[in-house]
Enzyme design. Structure first.
Site, PDB file in Angstrom:
ATOM      1  N   LYS A  45      30.378  29.743  35.189  1.00 45.40           N
ATOM      2  CA  LYS A  45      30.881  29.146  34.397  1.00 45.40           C
ATOM      3  C   LYS A  45      30.432  27.654  34.728  1.00 45.40           C
ATOM      4  O   LYS A  45      29.365  26.441  33.518  1.00 45.40           O
ATOM      5  CB  LYS A  45      31.507  28.581  34.156  1.00 45.40           C
ATOM      6  CG  LYS A  45      32.245  30.913  33.362  1.00 45.40           C
ATOM      7  CD  LYS A  45      33.805  31.099  33.559  1.00 45.40           C
ATOM      8  CE  LYS A  45      33.516  32.061  32.359  1.00 45.40           C
ATOM      9  NZ  LYS A  45      34.734  32.645  31.767  1.00 45.40           N
ATOM     10  N   ASP A 101      35.215  31.119  25.271  1.00 46.64           N
ATOM     11  CA  ASP A 101      36.484  31.990  25.586  1.00 46.64           C
ATOM     12  C   ASP A 101      38.129  31.532  24.527  1.00 46.64           C
ATOM     13  O   ASP A 101      39.080  31.922  24.124  1.00 46.64           O
ATOM     14  CB  ASP A 101      37.311  31.095  26.922  1.00 46.64           C
ATOM     15  CG  ASP A 101      35.960  31.629  27.937  1.00 46.64           C
ATOM     16  OD1 ASP A 101      36.166  33.239  27.742  1.00 46.64           O
ATOM     17  OD2 ASP A 101      35.503  31.335  28.569  1.00 46.64           O
TER      18      ASP A 101
END
Ligand code: NAP
Length: 283
Positions: free
Chosen positions: A73, A109
């Site tokens: 990420k 997210d």
């Protein structure tokens, strides 16, 4: 559940290591099939040293975009042409759109988590929220809570360096926000919960080898109308959520966050709303 693949089918993908247990291929392919959209989603086990080649391959294949999971990420960022504000502030990207050869990075997210709360009728605006844990997930969730107008965020973690970093990021994103930082002790937790509307567990306590553990030792500190939320979705009912239910508090597990972060990525790639009820029914 075979999807109909033709010469026009566009690739979407997950890159990470490991990926074999990911639910993302199931969620996206179920949604593509339901809406009859010309896309397919595959998971590729990619380690950091393979990321450059993987990104080049996806560009060459004219993929619509891809997701990233651990440990990629952060390491994807040097390969991207643009970042959304959330991706830029959190320093983490879980979704990339490939548009005319350009790579645009997003982080869905935190917003996905907010949508899972809203689905349950809870809005972060003007609320006091206790967030336990200061890893990658907590960082995204904390930013989105602040962008939603959370009035007071209390960050508790066993070590404080990453927690202070989150607090600094939040002051950049929302300079007027009230953020307190402390160690994750039972005393600090009990004091913070006295005035809290929502408790969030963003630590791994409650899953895997830590299934029999909870951030809360004495469950009497959990009192309605406190909403108790765990980012863990496997198991669906963690020890914390069982404690909260016994104390008659409402609970939310991490399945909604998983679903809604995917729904946001789906929208970014296809322009369509994911049929979340249909996907949830089969998840
Ligand atoms: P991470 O980056 O590794 O962060 C873990 C955090 O938990 C850190 O703050 C760490 O504290 C703390 N921690 C670890 N072990 C602990 C222990 N034994 N006691 C107390 N604190 C402990 O992990 P992450 O990616 O943020 O994930 C956190 C949780 O969210 C995991 O359970 C994960 O499954 C869940 N998650 C769910 C979703 C979803 O879609 N529902 C998405 C992402 C993550 P230190 O800083 O002191 O090390």
């Amino acid at each position: 559940m075979p999807i109909h693949i033709t010469g026009n089918t566009q690739l979407t993908a997950l890159l990470g290591h490991p990926v074999e247990h990911s639910k993302s291929p199931f969620m996206h392919n179920t949604a593509f099939k339901r809406l009859g959209l010309p896309y397919a989603y595959l998971a590729f086990d990619i380690e950091p040293h393979q990321l450059k080649d993987a990104v080049e391959a996806l560009k060459t294949f004219n993929a619509a975009g891809f997701n990233l999971t651990m440990p990629l990420k952060q390491s994807i960022i040097p390969f991207l042409d643009e970042l959304s504000p959330e991706a830029s502030l959190t320093g983490a990207v879980n979704t990339v759109k490939i548009q005319e050869g350009k790579l645009i990075g997003y982080n869905t997210d935190g917003r996905g988590y907010i949508m899972s709360l809203e689905e349950r009728g809870f809005r972060a605006k003007d609320k006091t929220i206790v967030l336990a844990g200061s890893g990658g997930a907590a960082r995204s969730v904390a930013l989105s809570l602040m962008l939603e107008g959370c009035q007071h965020l209390i960050l508790l973690n066993r070590s404080l360096s990453s927690t202070h970093e989150i607090a600094e990021m939040l002051h950049l994103a929302a300079p007027l926000s009230k953020v307190d930082v402390d160690t994750l002790s039972q005393d600090h937790l009990a004091a913070a919960l006295e005035k809290a509307d929502l408790l969030i567990n963003a630590t791994p306590l409650g899953m895997g080898d830590l299934t029999d553990q909870s951030i809360v030792e004495d469950a009497t500190m959990l009192k309605p109308p406190l909403l108790v939320s765990d980012l863990i979705y496997h198991p669906a009912k963690t020890k914390l959520l069982k404690q909260a239910k016994k104390r008659k508090c409402d609970t939310v597990n991490g399945l909604g966050m998983l679903l809604w972060q995917a729904a946001l990525a789906f929208k970014i790639w296809t322009g369509n709303d994911m049929p979340t009820d249909h996907v949830k029914k089969h998840l």
